[in-house]
Design a protein around this motif. Structure first.
Motif, PDB file in Angstrom:
ATOM      1  N   ILE A  21      20.509 -77.281  23.038  1.00 51.53           N
ATOM      2  CA  ILE A  21      20.739 -78.644  23.518  1.00 51.53           C
ATOM      3  C   ILE A  21      21.250 -79.507  22.371  1.00 51.53           C
ATOM      4  O   ILE A  21      20.871 -79.330  21.222  1.00 51.53           O
ATOM      5  N   GLY A  22      22.134 -80.411  22.715  1.00 52.25           N
ATOM      6  CA  GLY A  22      22.719 -81.259  21.682  1.00 52.25           C
ATOM      7  C   GLY A  22      23.983 -80.668  21.091  1.00 52.25           C
ATOM      8  O   GLY A  22      24.861 -81.385  20.654  1.00 52.25           O
ATOM      9  N   HIS A  49      27.404 -78.440  25.548  1.00 51.13           N
ATOM     10  CA  HIS A  49      27.364 -79.352  26.676  1.00 51.13           C
ATOM     11  C   HIS A  49      26.652 -78.738  27.885  1.00 51.13           C
ATOM     12  O   HIS A  49      25.838 -79.380  28.530  1.00 51.13           O
ATOM     13  N   GLU A  81      24.317 -76.330  28.124  1.00 51.77           N
ATOM     14  CA  GLU A  81      22.865 -76.236  27.947  1.00 51.77           C
ATOM     15  C   GLU A  81      22.215 -77.614  28.051  1.00 51.77           C
ATOM     16  O   GLU A  81      21.140 -77.769  28.619  1.00 51.77           O
ATOM     17  N   THR A  82      22.895 -78.591  27.471  1.00 51.16           N
ATOM     18  CA  THR A  82      22.365 -79.950  27.499  1.00 51.16           C
ATOM     19  C   THR A  82      22.207 -80.406  28.949  1.00 51.16           C
ATOM     20  O   THR A  82      21.154 -80.903  29.348  1.00 51.16           O
ATOM     21  N   ARG A 123      18.534 -80.956  30.974  1.00 54.50           N
ATOM     22  CA  ARG A 123      18.284 -82.290  31.533  1.00 54.50           C
ATOM     23  C   ARG A 123      18.031 -82.198  33.035  1.00 54.50           C
ATOM     24  O   ARG A 123      17.117 -82.809  33.570  1.00 54.50           O
ATOM     25  N   GLN A 182      16.362 -81.929  18.877  1.00 54.70           N
ATOM     26  CA  GLN A 182      15.963 -81.361  20.174  1.00 54.70           C
ATOM     27  C   GLN A 182      14.803 -82.160  20.761  1.00 54.70           C
ATOM     28  O   GLN A 182      14.802 -82.512  21.943  1.00 54.70           O
ATOM     29  N   LEU A 213      15.950 -85.552  22.152  1.00 57.42           N
ATOM     30  CA  LEU A 213      16.656 -85.451  23.430  1.00 57.42           C
ATOM     31  C   LEU A 213      15.681 -85.155  24.566  1.00 57.42           C
ATOM     32  O   LEU A 213      15.739 -85.775  25.626  1.00 57.42           O
TER      33      LEU A 213
END
Ligand code: C2E
Ligand code: CA
Ligand code: CA
Ligand code: CA
Length: 278
Positions: A208-209, A212, A214-215, A219, A242, A245
């Motif tokens: 994540i971060g 895109h 995975e982020t 979420r 991480q 976020l």
């Protein structure tokens, strides 16, 4: 020992042979490991969003006098194949319940301890009775015990597993779905299972971060889990970015090297009940 002459394809390399040898050796040594007190538990802390210590996940280790520390990924499958997993798993639960009482006596009240369960344990006929007996013998409050199952439990098991899980729920035990996202995730399971907690797998949290996809996935997972009314734990949190976020997305609990590595019981007493950095 490659034998790849003519049309023949090499089947074994020396590495394969060494690996095979180690596996067979471990298989044999595992038979006496429980009786020789070579198995032990490490505990990894889990923190809530406000920094409060939620509890621990118990992680099994095998300390062999000659071979050193052996990790569960290597020996659990052998214990499953060899049929020792039910006995070992029962030992784990009893040990965890004992640890809970000792830690409570040192002032850590109401912690939740989580135990990984092999599908073979859940499938054993007397699992519920055995668990009930352990809770009574150790005076363990069922609400403080969480069992972690994976989606693989559901693949070829019939209605019986759902009944067993339902019985556990009625006893007050918390049920967590581990490694969420990696398996055969079907949203149907999520609706049918008596779950309290979902653990998002480290393989998602890791990226994540940076990535895109995975982020967006993590979420959305958090939002979905909340819609279903479960608590969500993020596994494998290693960086402050991480954590930030995940917090921003409303994740409930965090576990990972950033917050604490798996440790021996003796180290728990020194843990802060709230972690400022969370
Ligand atoms: P799991 O249930 O997904 O456990 C989390 C694994 O991730 C643990 O590995 C833990 O040490 C590791 N981990 C935690 N935080 C981090 C992090 O921030 N970064 C990285 N790189 N790793 C992290 P471990 O202890 O080697 O356990 C591996 C697997 O073995 C577990 O995966 C679980 O499926 C199984 N296992 C462990 N203990 C037991 C047990 O008592 N019974 C059964 N049936 N399986 C167990
Ligand atoms: Ca787990
Ligand atoms: Ca996991
Ligand atoms: Ca995992």
């Amino acid at each position: 020992a490659k034998a790849a002459g003519g049309n023949q394809v090499a089947i074994y390399t020396e590495e394969d042979a060494a690996q095979l040898h180690r596996t067979e050796e471990l298989r044999t040594l595992l038979r006496s490991a429980p009786a020789d007190n070579e198995l032990m538990l490490y505990y990894q802390p889990v923190y809530e969003a406000e920094g409060r210590l939620r509890g621990f996940e118990a992680l099994l280790r095998w300390q062999h006098p000659q071979l050193g520390l052996i990790l569960p990924a290597e020996f659990i499958p052998l214990a499953e194949q060899g049929g020792q997993i039910v006995e070992i798993g029962e030992w784990v639960i009893r040990e965890v319940c004992g640890m809970w009482g000792r830690v409570r006596d040192k002032g850590h009240m109401d912690l939740i301890v989580s135990v990984n369960l092999s599908p073979l344990q859940l499938a054993a006929n007397d699992f519920v009775e055995a668990l009930q007996r352990i809770l009574i013998e150790t005076s363990m409050p069922a609400e403080c015990l969480e069992i972690e199952i994976t989606e693989s439990i559901l693949i070829d098991s019939g209605k019986r597993i759902y009944n067993v899980l339902e019985q556990l729920r009625e006893m007050g035990i918390r049920i967590a779905l581990d490694d969420f996202g990696v398996g055969y995730a079907s949203l149907t399971y999520l609706r049918r299972l008596p779950l309290h907690t979902l653990k998002i797998d480290r393989s998602f949290v890791q990226h994540i971060g940076e990535q895109h996809a995975e982020t967006a996935i993590v979420r959305s997972m958090i939002a979905l889990v909340h819609e279903l009314g479960f608590q969500v734990v993020a596994e494998g949190v290693e960086s402050a970015e991480q954590l930030a976020l995940l917090k921003q997305w409303g994740c409930d609990c965090y576990q990972g090297y950033l917050l604490g590595k798996p440790m021996k019981e003796e180290a728990i007493g020194a843990l802060p009940v709230t972690l400022e950095s969370v």
